[in-house]
Design a protein around this motif. Sequence first.
Motif, PDB file in Angstrom:
ATOM      1  N   UNK B 270       0.805  -1.219   0.000  1.00 21.27           N
ATOM      2  CA  UNK B 270       0.000   0.000   0.000  1.00 21.27           C
ATOM      3  C   UNK B 270       0.838   1.269   0.000  1.00 21.27           C
ATOM      4  N   UNK B 271       1.875   1.307   0.798  1.00 19.60           N
ATOM      5  CA  UNK B 271       2.593   2.582   0.971  1.00 19.60           C
ATOM      6  C   UNK B 271       3.772   2.756   0.045  1.00 19.60           C
ATOM      7  N   UNK B 273       4.447   4.284  -2.454  1.00 20.28           N
ATOM      8  CA  UNK B 273       4.753   5.612  -2.963  1.00 20.28           C
ATOM      9  C   UNK B 273       5.533   6.463  -1.960  1.00 20.28           C
ATOM     10  N   UNK B 274       5.502   6.040  -0.692  1.00 23.66           N
ATOM     11  CA  UNK B 274       6.290   6.767   0.305  1.00 23.66           C
ATOM     12  C   UNK B 274       7.622   6.082   0.559  1.00 23.66           C
ATOM     13  N   UNK B 275       7.823   4.913  -0.046  1.00 25.91           N
ATOM     14  CA  UNK B 275       9.055   4.165   0.194  1.00 25.91           C
ATOM     15  C   UNK B 275      10.130   4.640  -0.773  1.00 25.91           C
ATOM     16  N   UNK B 433       0.658   6.159  -8.978  1.00 28.16           N
ATOM     17  CA  UNK B 433      -0.122   6.596  -7.815  1.00 28.16           C
ATOM     18  C   UNK B 433      -1.600   6.751  -8.149  1.00 28.16           C
TER      19      UNK B 433
END
Lengths: 289, 449
Positions: B270-271, B273-275, B433
Motif C-alpha cells: 500500500x505505501x 509511494x512513500x518508500x 499513484x
Amino acid sequence: MSAPGAAPRTGRPHAVWALPGVLFFAFFAVAPMVLAFLLSFTEWNGLGDPRPVGLANWRRLLDDPRLTQSLWLTVLLTVVSWAFQTVVALLLGVWAAGRQRNRAILSAVFFVPFLLSSTAIALLFYALLDPNFGIVQKDTLGSSNGAFLAIVFVGGWQFIPFHTLIYQGGARQIPPVLYQAAAIDGAGRYRQFVSVTLPQLRHTITTSSVLMVVGSLTYFETVLILTQGGPGTDTAILPYLMYEAGFKSYDFGYASAIASFLVAAATALSLLLVRLSGFGAMRSVREGM
Amino acid sequence: MGSGSLGSTTSPDGGRTFSRRWVLGAGAATALTTGLTACGSGGDSGGAGGALTALVYGDDAAKVQQAAVERFNASKAAKSTGATVRLEKVPGSEYPAKLRTAMGSPNAPDVFFNWGGGSIKAYQEAGQLVDLTDVIEGDPVLKDGFLPSVLDAGALGGRRYGIPMRGMQPVILFYNKSVFTEHKLQPPTTWDQLLDTNAKLKKAGITPFALGGADIWPELMWLEYLVDRIGGPEVFARIQNGDSAGWGDPAVLKAAETVRDLVDDGAFGKGFNSVSYVNGGAPAVFAQGKAAMHLMGSWEYSTQLGKFPDFAKKHLGWAAFPEFDSGTGDVRNVVGNPTNYWSVNARTRNKDAAIAFLKDCASQAYAKDLVANGDIPTTSHAAELLSSAPNPEFAAFQYEMVERAPAFTLSWDQAVDPSVQTPMLTEINKLFVGQSTPSRFVSALKELK
C-alpha cells in the motif's frame, strides 16, 4: 578627541558610507536579477549562446497547466503556512515574553529548530515519516493531502521559533502600564490580550507576516527532499518548478521566466501587505500615550 | 539509474543524495541568476602544462579511473603524445549540472564521464563531441575490446561518441530465497507464473514486490521491462531516436495497463509511494522478508551486502524478468545501464592523447580493477576474470545475461533528452499513484517533445 577647530559633525553619516553595501547589492542581487530577466527572453540549454526567442517563454508560462497548478499550490501553501505559523508563534511569543525563569529556558529550547539547517530538518522528518520504519507508519508522503500537510508542518516546525522570537520581542516592548490600566478597568487576561496585546503587536504581525509570505514563495529545500514535487505533481510549487526547468531539463530560459515571475509576485505581495497594514506610514502605535 | 550501490535517474548513485541535492537546490536560485557570469569563472580545467582534464563522477568507483590515470601518465603513450591526464572528481548527483556548466564555459574538460544516449545528445548537437566511430573501427583494441551491445547502447544515431568505462548495471529480478522456499515457490519465468506467485504471497501476508516509489526511477524499471517483453526493444528504440509518436505503440498502453493491474492488485503493497530506495527503505523491506521480490539494478547486491550482509550472502536470489504471454520481446533482452562512457570534448587541445588514454579502458589491468571493485566489466574478455569477483556466481550471472542479450535497452531516463526526462518520470509517477489512467499516460507522453 576631535581636533580643535574641526567642523562640527552633522550627526548623519555621509552617503559614501553606503557605497560598499550598495555595490555588493548591485553586483550580487540586482545584476543577476536583471540577467535572469533578460535570459527569460531567450532559449538556452547551458551550452553555447542563448538564442533570443522574444516572448515565447512568457507565452508558454501563461499556457502551462503546471504553472496554474503550481501557483494555486504556492498560494495555498502560503495561506495555510501563514495561518498555522502566525497563530502558534503569536501565542508562544506572548507567553514567552513573561519574565519567569522556566520560560527563559523553554524559550531557548523552542529556538533550537531554527538553528538546524532546512536540509537536516527535512531529512529528519523524511525518516520519521517512513511508512515502514518511521514513527508515523502511514503513506503520508505518498498521498496528496499528506504530502502537502507534511510540508506545512515541517515548515512550521522550522520557522515558528523564529517568529516566536519576533513576537516575544514585540510583546516585551508593550509598556506594562497599559496592562495595569486595563486591569483597573476590569479586563481579564483574554480581554487584555485582544485589546492591548494584539493592537500593540500590529507592526510585529506585519513584519512577521511579510517574512512568512515571502519565505513561502521561495520555499524549496523541504519540498525537494520530502516530496520532489510529488506524488505526481501535487506538491510542485513554483520554486520547485523553476528548479526542475533549470537544473533537470536545462531549460534556463523558461526557468528564468518562472524566476522573474516569482520575483515580481513576491515584490508585489510584500508591497501590498505593507500598504494594507499601514506599516509604511511609520506611525507610532503609541500615539496619545 | 547508475553504477553505484544506489540507483538514480541522472547519477550513478542516489537520485536523492540529500546534502548534494540541497547544495544544488540552494545554488539553483543563485546559479540561475548568476549563471551567465559563472560561466567565465570555472577552474583551470584543461589548464597549463599539457595536462588534459578528465571529469568523472566522484563516487567510490572513481578509484578505478584514478588508477588508469596514473597508469597512463607513466606510460609511453603519455610521453609520445606529450600529455598527462588530471582526474577531476565531481561528487554527487549535481554531476550532470556541473558538467553542463563546465562544458558551456571556456574551461571545459577534455574527457568526461556520461551515461551515453540522451545524456550527451545536447553536447553532440552543439558540436562539442568527437565522433569516435572511425577511431573505434580503426583500432582493434577498441573495436574488439567491448561487448557489442554495450558499445551500441552508447551510440547516437548510429555514430559512436563513447568508450565504455565502468561496470554494467542490468536490471534484475531479485528474490528472497528463504521466503520462496518457505512457501514452496519458484522465481516466475512467465507472466502467469508471476501472477500466481503474487496471489500465493499475498495469501501468506507478504507483499510480492518491494518498490521504492518515492524515487520514481524504480517504477520506471517496470515499464522498461514490460514494454520490452510486450513489444520488443524496437518500441523504445523508436522513441529514443526522437519519434515521440512511438509512445502510441500498443505495447506502451498494454504495459501501462499491466502496471495499473499490478498496483490495484496490491503487488507493491500500500505505501510504496512513500518508500524510497535511496534511503534504504525498499532494500530493508525486501531483506526483512516483508516483500518477496525486488526489481532492481545489479547494484542491489552491493547495497544488500552493505546493509544486510547475512541476507545478501545466504538468501538473495536473482533471475531474469519473466516472459510476457503473447509478447514479442525476447526474454533474454535486458534493460538498465549498459555502463558509463567517456566522451571526448571536440575542443580538446590534444585529441591523440585523449584517445590514447581512453584505450586503457579496454585493457586487462583496467578490467581487473573494475572486478576488484565489485563491478562487472563490459570488456569482451572479462569472463575469465569473474572468478576473482567478490561473488563469482552473481558476477557470472550478470555477465552472461548481458553477453547473451540480443538487446540492451538503456534506462529510459538516460536515453531520452533531459527536457523530456523529468516530465516522463512525472507521468510514470502519476500512473503508479493513480493520478492518471493508462490512456491518459500514453497521450501525455505523446505530447512530450
